[in-house]
Structure formats: structure tokens, C-alpha cells
Scaffold this motif. Sequence first.
Motif, short mmCIF file in Angstrom:
data_model
loop_
_atom_site.label_atom_id
_atom_site.label_comp_id
_atom_site.label_asym_id
_atom_site.label_seq_id
_atom_site.Cartn_x
_atom_site.Cartn_y
_atom_site.Cartn_z
N LYS A 95 -13.89 -4.91 -9.09
CA LYS A 95 -13.84 -6.20 -8.40
C LYS A 95 -13.70 -7.33 -9.42
O LYS A 95 -12.91 -8.26 -9.22
CB LYS A 95 -15.11 -6.42 -7.56
CG LYS A 95 -15.19 -5.54 -6.34
CD LYS A 95 -16.45 -5.88 -5.55
CE LYS A 95 -16.62 -4.93 -4.39
NZ LYS A 95 -17.82 -5.19 -3.61
N VAL A 115 -7.53 -7.81 -2.01
CA VAL A 115 -7.45 -6.41 -2.41
C VAL A 115 -8.08 -5.59 -1.28
O VAL A 115 -9.20 -5.86 -0.86
CB VAL A 115 -8.20 -6.17 -3.74
CG1 VAL A 115 -8.23 -4.69 -4.08
CG2 VAL A 115 -7.55 -6.98 -4.87
N ASP A 128 0.86 -1.19 0.00
CA ASP A 128 0.00 0.00 0.00
C ASP A 128 0.89 1.23 0.00
O ASP A 128 1.89 1.26 0.72
CB ASP A 128 -0.91 0.00 1.24
CG ASP A 128 -2.11 0.92 1.09
OD1 ASP A 128 -1.90 2.13 0.84
OD2 ASP A 128 -3.25 0.44 1.22
N THR A 163 -3.12 -6.19 -1.11
CA THR A 163 -2.67 -5.10 -1.97
C THR A 163 -3.75 -4.04 -2.16
O THR A 163 -4.94 -4.36 -2.21
CB THR A 163 -2.19 -5.61 -3.35
OG1 THR A 163 -1.67 -4.50 -4.09
CG2 THR A 163 -3.31 -6.26 -4.14
N ASP A 164 -3.30 -2.81 -2.25
CA ASP A 164 -4.15 -1.69 -2.63
C ASP A 164 -4.26 -1.72 -4.16
O ASP A 164 -3.52 -2.44 -4.83
CB ASP A 164 -3.48 -0.39 -2.15
CG ASP A 164 -4.36 0.84 -2.29
OD1 ASP A 164 -5.57 0.69 -2.52
OD2 ASP A 164 -3.83 1.95 -2.16
N ILE A 165 -5.19 -0.95 -4.72
CA ILE A 165 -5.30 -0.84 -6.18
C ILE A 165 -4.58 0.41 -6.69
O ILE A 165 -3.74 0.33 -7.57
CB ILE A 165 -6.78 -0.81 -6.61
CG1 ILE A 165 -7.44 -2.17 -6.40
CG2 ILE A 165 -6.92 -0.38 -8.08
CD1 ILE A 165 -6.91 -3.29 -7.26
N ALA A 182 -10.21 -7.35 -10.78
CA ALA A 182 -9.26 -7.90 -9.81
C ALA A 182 -9.38 -9.42 -9.75
O ALA A 182 -8.38 -10.13 -9.72
CB ALA A 182 -9.51 -7.29 -8.43
N THR A 215 -8.95 -1.76 -0.55
CA THR A 215 -9.00 -0.50 -1.29
C THR A 215 -10.23 0.32 -0.92
O THR A 215 -11.17 -0.20 -0.32
CB THR A 215 -9.00 -0.79 -2.81
OG1 THR A 215 -9.03 0.43 -3.54
CG2 THR A 215 -10.20 -1.64 -3.21
N GLY A 238 -2.26 -1.97 -8.25
CA GLY A 238 -2.61 -3.29 -7.72
C GLY A 238 -2.86 -4.34 -8.78
O GLY A 238 -2.50 -5.50 -8.63
N ALA A 261 -7.14 -12.11 -8.05
CA ALA A 261 -7.36 -11.78 -6.64
C ALA A 261 -8.33 -12.78 -6.01
O ALA A 261 -9.24 -13.27 -6.68
CB ALA A 261 -7.93 -10.36 -6.51
N ILE A 297 -0.82 -7.75 -9.03
CA ILE A 297 -1.45 -9.08 -9.02
C ILE A 297 -0.96 -9.89 -10.23
O ILE A 297 -0.61 -11.06 -10.10
CB ILE A 297 -3.00 -8.98 -9.02
CG1 ILE A 297 -3.48 -8.37 -7.70
CG2 ILE A 297 -3.63 -10.35 -9.25
CD1 ILE A 297 -4.95 -7.96 -7.70
N TRP A 306 -11.86 -9.21 -1.73
CA TRP A 306 -11.92 -7.75 -1.83
C TRP A 306 -12.41 -7.21 -0.51
O TRP A 306 -13.48 -7.61 -0.04
CB TRP A 306 -12.88 -7.40 -2.95
CG TRP A 306 -12.94 -5.97 -3.34
CD1 TRP A 306 -13.65 -4.98 -2.71
CD2 TRP A 306 -12.32 -5.36 -4.47
NE1 TRP A 306 -13.48 -3.80 -3.39
CE2 TRP A 306 -12.67 -4.01 -4.47
CE3 TRP A 306 -11.49 -5.84 -5.48
CZ2 TRP A 306 -12.22 -3.11 -5.43
CZ3 TRP A 306 -11.06 -4.96 -6.45
CH2 TRP A 306 -11.41 -3.61 -6.42
#
Length: 121
Positions: free
Chosen positions: A91, A81, A9, A52-54, A94, A83, A61, A99, A65, A102
Amino acid sequence: MNLEVLAVDDSRTMRDMIRLALEPAGFRVHTADDGVHGTEVLANIAPDVIITDINMPRMDGFGFIDAVRDQTGHRTTPILVLTTEAAPELKMRARAAGATGWIVKPFDPSKLVKALQMVAG
């Protein structure tokens, strides 16, 4: 339960909040400040789960990924994720990138711990 977590992040405050939420629950937390740094840290550890952040500089992110999933040793490592974004199309993007889940910020520390234990257990 001694799980290793990589938290990526660009916000130092968010990295600190993740650490404060997870370390008392027995997690070992490694942090990185963007996707590029995340791939560098990942080269030296084998986390049980990645957060992880986006929206981040240098590599976002989604790029991170993709980079994680391109590595043989991390094709099945759970990625959550974390975020401020809540748009369904993000979503879906991701999830398509690989991912596992979320979580929308701000997060509830106990829910984050439970989510990580669920996906990494």
C-alpha cells in the motif's frame, strides 16, 4: 453523474465484475488486460478515474501507475488499486507511486461505486 473509468486487470472475470458494478451507476467503463494495454487505451481516452490491479503480466500495477503519472494530462487523475494484496508495504509503495486509494478484492460493488464517486467527484 457520467464518469469515465479505465479498469486495468488481467482477469476477464474481474473486468466484467467491475463493469457490472459500475455501468448501472452511470459510469462509462473502458477496460485493459494489463499495464501495457492500459497505457495504449489511456492514449485515446480521458478517464475521470483509473482502477488498476497490481499483479499483472507485461507491466504490473506499479509500473502502470508510474506510466500514468509520467503523462502530463494524468498527473492528478485519481487511481484506485483493486487487488487481493493487503500488505501495508505494498500500500505504501502504491501511494508513493501516486495511487489515490486501495480496495481489497473481493469488493463490494456499492462500496466501489461510492469510492469512485468520492475520488472523482
